[in-house]
Design an enzyme around this catalytic site. Structure first.
Site, PDB file in Angstrom:
ATOM      1  N   GLU A 321       7.497   8.986   5.042  1.00 44.29           N
ATOM      2  CA  GLU A 321       6.480   8.732   3.996  1.00 44.29           C
ATOM      3  C   GLU A 321       5.368   9.767   4.135  1.00 44.29           C
ATOM      4  OE1 GLU A 321       5.559   4.717   5.211  1.00 44.29           O
ATOM      5  OE2 GLU A 321       7.264   3.900   4.126  1.00 44.29           O
ATOM      6  N   CYS A 417       2.372  -3.615   2.234  1.00 38.33           N
ATOM      7  CA  CYS A 417       1.047  -3.002   2.416  1.00 38.33           C
ATOM      8  C   CYS A 417       0.350  -2.671   1.105  1.00 38.33           C
ATOM      9  CB  CYS A 417       1.195  -1.730   3.246  1.00 38.33           C
ATOM     10  SG  CYS A 417       2.475  -0.614   2.643  1.00 38.33           S
TER      11      CYS A 417
HETATM   12  O1  FUB Z   1       2.493   0.955   8.852  1.00 41.94           O
HETATM   13  C1  FUB Z   1       1.658   0.163   8.034  1.00 41.94           C
HETATM   14  C2  FUB Z   1       1.869   0.500   6.587  1.00 41.94           C
HETATM   15  O2  FUB Z   1       3.198   0.175   6.202  1.00 41.94           O
HETATM   16  C3  FUB Z   1       1.748   1.959   6.227  1.00 41.94           C
HETATM   17  O3  FUB Z   1       0.458   2.366   5.950  1.00 41.94           O
HETATM   18  C4  FUB Z   1       2.618   2.065   5.057  1.00 41.94           C
HETATM   19  O4  FUB Z   1       2.972   3.378   4.742  1.00 41.94           O
HETATM   20  C5  FUB Z   1       3.774   1.207   5.422  1.00 41.94           C
HETATM   21  O5  FUB Z   1       4.684   1.923   6.192  1.00 41.94           O
HETATM   22 ZN    ZN Z   2       1.501   0.787   1.051  1.00 46.72          ZN
END
Ligand code: FUB
Ligand code: ZN
Length: 653
Positions: A321, A417
């Site tokens: 990501e 999230c």
């Molecule tokens: O790891 C916590 C959150 O979950 C991250 O900020 C998002 O990208 C998702 O992976």
């Molecule tokens: Zn998110």
């Protein structure tokens, strides 16, 4: 009395009401596993991702000893509850709601019960083994979760005066302070996901307790000084999974590859990067540290000038990501996580506190009106995690490299999230409209609103009268009730060709500096500035170094980026082109997508030749084109009419 910005904008009011009436109650049901929905996996091949239910509240009940069971979900499942609480805090700040307040108190009581006697707060390790706490920080998210709790607690305390929640937050922060830092016997490390730094700085702003500022600074400066920290912890860790294996990710994933002050490019997981930058910029604004600000500027410039999509989205790959490299901005495999756009908005807000440059507000506005807003459907009950600039639903189904690119917003996500992050942003949008420092008020965002702002010498009332974003006029009325001259800096938006600004009353027009038109307002007087923007429809071209966009054009008007959607333009959107000479016409459609401005044009569609159908893929005959009437809608409103294609960058012919 503290400052209060009351947003009366119809555009934003609808969204904020949606969050209050749909999203917050819906999320409450999700957190309690009573929503009756199917939770989708983010990617086809994410077998190991726990996503059948949320279980977030149940984790707290188990940790508090109210029920029996085990932890379920991500190591950071607690943060879903905290972000919900933070959105509730802002929502109550805007409008008191006793029923919602009662729910929030219920949650605060439960969190307090789940907190360990020494202040530690994390259901994962409280349930699975406290002896393992702080020992696998690459993936455990303990400090990340506590950071979110601290943010929620400060917001809730500031909105309602609730001392209990603040006490729980201080106790958690004190526990972290006892365990981390440069002193002998403490852990010389930090969390795999930045967030605690933001929380500690907020706690410092609210309480004035310097230890929290010092600890936030410690975490920021320690990062990257000891790049093997996560691996060394993992080598001896023998506790519950806690996302183990993640420490094998490259150090760049965690921004752990070099000390933060030496960074000049944004590397790794995009949300982590912008959370890091938000805290760094807050630190620079709070302490005036020039070296920290220079680091922020380098990261800001790299992100916004070389690694950001036209929608304000960031993160070019699903792999981690993450950011990839300069000018690498693929449109149909990217990530552009909603949280990352939200984080970029946080970063921009902090940068404005340091230096009044319109550039920061422009990026904030771009990410807000486009990538972030696209994260939620118009019904407030469906959400995107990934925000593509080009989608073909069949490819999302059949091409594994695009399985993360959903053509329709799911009701919820296993890794949840994004929706609550958007909820806390939208409910606190009032914090982004102005930047206040000493006797200067910057008008960053145009938004019908009625505000009272506290300055050191008294109170200023500032009212914006505008139908923006659907209209091109705004009036900013200022009543200076202080006994000093004040300065108002009104942003001259980059999307306007010409902004006519006129002053009425004792408002003296000053200079334009860094994109803000300044006015000086005399003590104890009322006056106003009238603004008329010329908001042209614009053709945007990417740097030729963005290989995916060469020869292509994207349409925008005002803060909105536009897109073609299948519902208006049929299938195979990539066969469409826009002639250089095509006239672009704008009209507001009241009955479409909750009321949107649409853009129409006469385009061309490339047709496969008859030979191609019988003779195959590659021919020596140039395909013909035929006229095609095109209709563009604002990007944020796409995917609200069923499953279909979407395209932002189209060929120009
Ligand atoms: O790891 C916590 C959150 O979950 C991250 O900020 C998002 O990208 C998702 O992976
Ligand atoms: Zn998110």
């Amino acid at each position: 009395m503290s400052s209060k910005v009351n947003i009366t904008s119809a555009f934003w009011g609808r969204y904020r009401q949606l969050v209050r009436t749909e999203m917050i109650p819906f999320q409450w049901n999700v957190l309690n596993d009573t929503a009756g929905i199917t939770i989708e996996k983010e990617r086809l091949n994410d077998e190991g991702i726990p996503s059948e239910k949320s279980h977030a509240m149940e984790n707290f009940r188990i940790a508090a000893g109210r029920t029996k069971g085990t932890h379920y979900g991500w190591t950071f499942q607690d943060s879903d509850v905290y972000k919900w609480l933070e959105a509730v805090a802002y929502s109550l700040r805007e409008k008191m709601d006793p029923e919602l307040e009662a729910k929030a108190h219920e949650v605060i009581d439960l969190i307090a019960e789940a907190q360990e006697p020494d202040g530690y707060l994390d259901t994962y390790f409280s349930i699975l083994g406290l002896q393992y706490r702080y020992k696998s920080l690459a993936g455990s998210h303990e400090l990340y979760c506590m950071g979110h709790f601290i943010e929620a607690a400060v917001a809730y305390f500031e909105a309602t005066g609730n001392e209990k929640v603040l006490a729980v937050a201080k106790k958690a922060a004190d526990n972290i302070d006892e365990n981390f830092g440069p002193d002998e016997g403490k852990i010389h490390g930090y969390d795999g996901h930045e967030e605690i730094e933001i929380g500690l700085l907020r706690l410092y702003h609210s309480t004035g307790e310097k230890r929290y500022l010092k600890l936030a600074k410690y975490f920021l400066m320690e990062r990257g000084k000891h790049p093997n920290f996560f691996k060394e912890q993992a080598a001896v860790y023998d506790g519950p999974n806690a996302l183990s294996g993640i420490e094998k990710a490259p150090n760049t994933y965690f921004q752990n590859h070099k000390p933060v002050l030496e960074m000049d490019t944004a590397e790794g997981h995009a949300v982590r990067v912008v959370y890091l930058c938000t805290a760094l910029a807050d630190l620079a604004a709070t302490t005036g540290d020039k070296e920290v600000y220079e680091a922020c500027k380098r990261l800001w410039n790299n992100i916004t000038r070389k690694r950001m999509y036209i929608t304000g989205g960031i993160g070019s790959t699903v792999n981690g990501e993450s950011f990839t490299l300069d000018y690498d901005l693929p449109n149909d495999t990217m990530y552009c996580e909603t949280c990352a756009a939200v984080g970029l908005i946080f970063f921009a807000r902090q940068m404005l506190r340091i230096e009044p440059k319109a550039e920061y507000a422009e990026v904030m506005e771009r990410a807000l009106y486009n990538c972030a807003l696209a994260g939620m459907a118009l019904d407030g009950k469906h959400f995107f995690y990934v925000n593509p600039l080009e989608v073909n639903p069949l490819k999302s189904k059949l091409d594994p490299t695009k399985s993360h690119v959903k053509p329709v917003r799911p009701s919820w996500l296993g890794c949840a999230c994004c929706p609550p992050n958007l909820a806390r942003l939208l409910t606190s949008l009032d914090d982004y409209v102005y930047t206040v420092s000493e006797n200067t008020i910057l008008v960053n965002l145009y938004m019908d609103s009625d505000s009272t702002i506290e300055l050191p010498n008294g109170r200023v009332k500032i009212k914006q009268e505008t139908r923006f974003p659907w209209d091109n006029e705004a009036r900013v009325i200022v009543k200076n009730d202080t006994d000093s001259h004040i300065r108002i800096g009104i942003r001259l938006p980059g999307w306007a060709d010409n902004t006519l600004v006129g002053a009425i009353g004792n408002m003296e027009i000053g200079d334009v500096e860094s994109g803000y038109q300044y006015f000086t307002v005399e003590p104890s007087c009322e006056c106003s500035a009238g603004l008329t923007f010329e908001i042209p429809i614009r053709r945007n071209y990417a740097s030729p170094l963005v290989s995916e966009d060469v020869g292509k054009v994207a349409i925008s008007k005002g803060p909105f980026i536009y897109c073609l959607e299948g519902a208006d333009n049929g299938i195979d959107l990539n066969t469409i082109s826009l002639p250089e000479t095509a006239e672009l016409k704008y009209a507001y459609e009241d009955n479409l997508l909750g009321g949107v401005g649409v853009i129409t044009a006469e385009g061309r569609r490339t047709k496969a030749s008859e030979e191609a159908e019988t003779e195959g893929l590659y021919l020596n005959v140039k395909p013909k084109t035929e006229p095609a009437s095109l209709k563009f809608i604002p990007y944020y409103a796409w995917a609200n009419r069923g499953e279909n294609e979407m395209l932002v960058w189209l060929r120009e012919s």
